[in-house]
Design a protein around this motif. Structure first.
Motif, short mmCIF file in Angstrom:
data_model
loop_
_atom_site.label_atom_id
_atom_site.label_comp_id
_atom_site.label_asym_id
_atom_site.label_seq_id
_atom_site.Cartn_x
_atom_site.Cartn_y
_atom_site.Cartn_z
N GLY A 10 0.81 -1.21 0.00
CA GLY A 10 0.00 0.00 0.00
C GLY A 10 0.84 1.26 0.00
N HIS A 75 -2.66 -4.70 -1.42
CA HIS A 75 -3.24 -4.05 -0.24
C HIS A 75 -3.38 -2.56 -0.48
CE1 HIS A 75 -2.99 -1.97 3.72
NE2 HIS A 75 -3.90 -2.88 4.02
N SER A 76 -4.55 -2.01 -0.18
CA SER A 76 -4.79 -0.58 -0.24
C SER A 76 -4.47 -0.03 -1.63
CB SER A 76 -3.98 0.12 0.87
OG SER A 76 -4.41 1.45 1.04
N MET A 77 -3.55 0.93 -1.75
CA MET A 77 -3.20 1.44 -3.08
C MET A 77 -2.75 0.30 -3.99
SD MET A 77 -0.29 4.18 -4.26
CE MET A 77 1.07 3.08 -3.83
N GLY A 79 -3.77 -2.68 -3.93
CA GLY A 79 -4.96 -3.39 -4.33
C GLY A 79 -5.71 -2.67 -5.44
N LEU A 80 -5.82 -1.35 -5.32
CA LEU A 80 -6.49 -0.57 -6.37
C LEU A 80 -5.75 -0.70 -7.69
CD1 LEU A 80 -7.23 2.65 -4.27
CD2 LEU A 80 -8.91 0.95 -5.02
N SER A 101 -8.38 -4.33 1.51
CA SER A 101 -8.51 -2.94 1.97
C SER A 101 -8.51 -1.94 0.82
CB SER A 101 -7.35 -2.60 2.93
OG SER A 101 -7.27 -3.54 3.98
N CYS A 102 -9.29 -2.24 -0.23
CA CYS A 102 -9.25 -1.38 -1.41
C CYS A 102 -10.60 -1.32 -2.13
CB CYS A 102 -8.16 -1.85 -2.37
SG CYS A 102 -8.36 -3.55 -2.96
N THR A 103 -11.70 -1.37 -1.37
CA THR A 103 -13.01 -1.38 -2.01
C THR A 103 -13.69 -0.02 -1.90
OG1 THR A 103 -13.90 -2.35 0.02
CG2 THR A 103 -13.42 -3.85 -1.81
N ASN A 185 -11.51 -7.08 3.86
CA ASN A 185 -11.54 -5.80 4.57
C ASN A 185 -11.58 -6.01 6.07
OD1 ASN A 185 -11.62 -4.13 2.27
ND2 ASN A 185 -13.84 -4.28 2.13
N LEU A 191 -11.97 2.15 3.87
CA LEU A 191 -12.16 1.90 2.44
C LEU A 191 -13.15 0.76 2.16
CD1 LEU A 191 -8.59 2.37 0.91
CD2 LEU A 191 -10.39 4.04 1.34
N HIS A 215 -7.76 -0.88 8.78
CA HIS A 215 -7.31 -0.90 7.38
C HIS A 215 -6.09 -1.80 7.19
CE1 HIS A 215 -6.74 0.72 3.37
NE2 HIS A 215 -5.51 1.06 3.66
#
Length: 243
Positions: A10, A75-77, A79-80, A101-103, A185, A191, A215
């Motif tokens: 992330g 994870h997070s960024m 994941g996006l 953690s990216c929804t 999540n 998020l 998160h």
């Protein structure tokens, strides 16, 4: 057939955040690759760009695909970015996907608010490091406490990375994902906003919400996340070989 797990960290952190997962996989003789995105970890001196970030993920995935199946976890960024990558118009060699953690869709008021808070935090003495360390001390278990910051914190890459995320077309990407997918999540994750929408757009997906977790689900509940990895690996192992 060998499955290799590729892991994408992330924002602000680095590949070190995956230490507990990599040790768990190594104990099972499952190979793994944890990348550092541009501007983070061992690449702190580089400028973050989406092009370089996607190239980093793609390089790791294609190296792993030479050995067999690929399970991608972000994870997070990370994941996006991985959602956009897995759901690209040209399907990459990914056989399974864990999006942690990216929804949430990184646009509009939510993204502006997050950037404003991050910039304000960055202007504090020591760039807010003492507050961050205080929070991590009280939320992460001793076994993973050092992992999140072991590769350093990418303060300088944070705003440019957040700003870059606004151009991602995640809804279109989600509709193109055809591999088994797990959205993971924490119960208190900020998020979680669009988690049911995200899961509804991916036909072969499951939504897993970990109770009493923030998160930082990979570090706060490492054994739970490792169990999700085991579930994904077992699912891929049971699947027939790709034709």
């Amino acid at each position: 057939m060998t499955t290799t797990v590729v892991m994408v960290h992330g924002i602000r952190t680095s590949a070190t955040m995956w230490r507990a997962q990599r040790e768990h996989l190594a104990a099972r003789d499952v190979p793994s690759i944890a990348v550092d995105l541009p501007g983070h970890g061992t690449r702190m001196a580089e400028t973050f760009t989406l092009e370089a970030a996607f190239a980093t993920i793609d390089d790791a995935v294609r190296r792993a695909a030479e050995r067999g199946r690929v399970l991608l976890a972000g994870h997070s960024m990370g994941g996006l970015l991985s959602i956009e990558y897995v759901g690209g118009e040209e399907r990459p060699p990914v056989d399974g996907f864990i999006a942690a953690s990216c929804t949430a869709i990184p646009r509009g008021l939510g993204l502006r608010t997050y950037r404003t808070l991050a910039l304000g935090f960055d202007r504090l003495p020591g760039r807010g490091a003492r507050i961050s360390e205080w929070v991590l001390d009280r939320t992460l278990p001793a076994e993973t406490r050092a992992d999140f910051g072991a590769g350093g914190y990418a303060y300088d890459a944070q705003d440019v990375a957040l700003r870059s995320l606004s151009v991602l077309d995640l809804l279109a990407a989600l509709r193109r994902i055809e591999v088994p997918t797990w959205f993971v999540n924490g119960q208190y994750d900020q998020l979680r906003l669009n988690e049911r929408l995200f899961a509804s757009l991916v036909p072969h997906s499951e939504l897993i919400v970990v109770p009493r977790t923030s998160h930082l689900v990979t570090a706060m509940r490492p054994r739970v996340f490792n169990a999700v990895l085991d579930l994904a690996l077992a699912t891929l192992e049971a699947a027939p070989p790709a034709s």
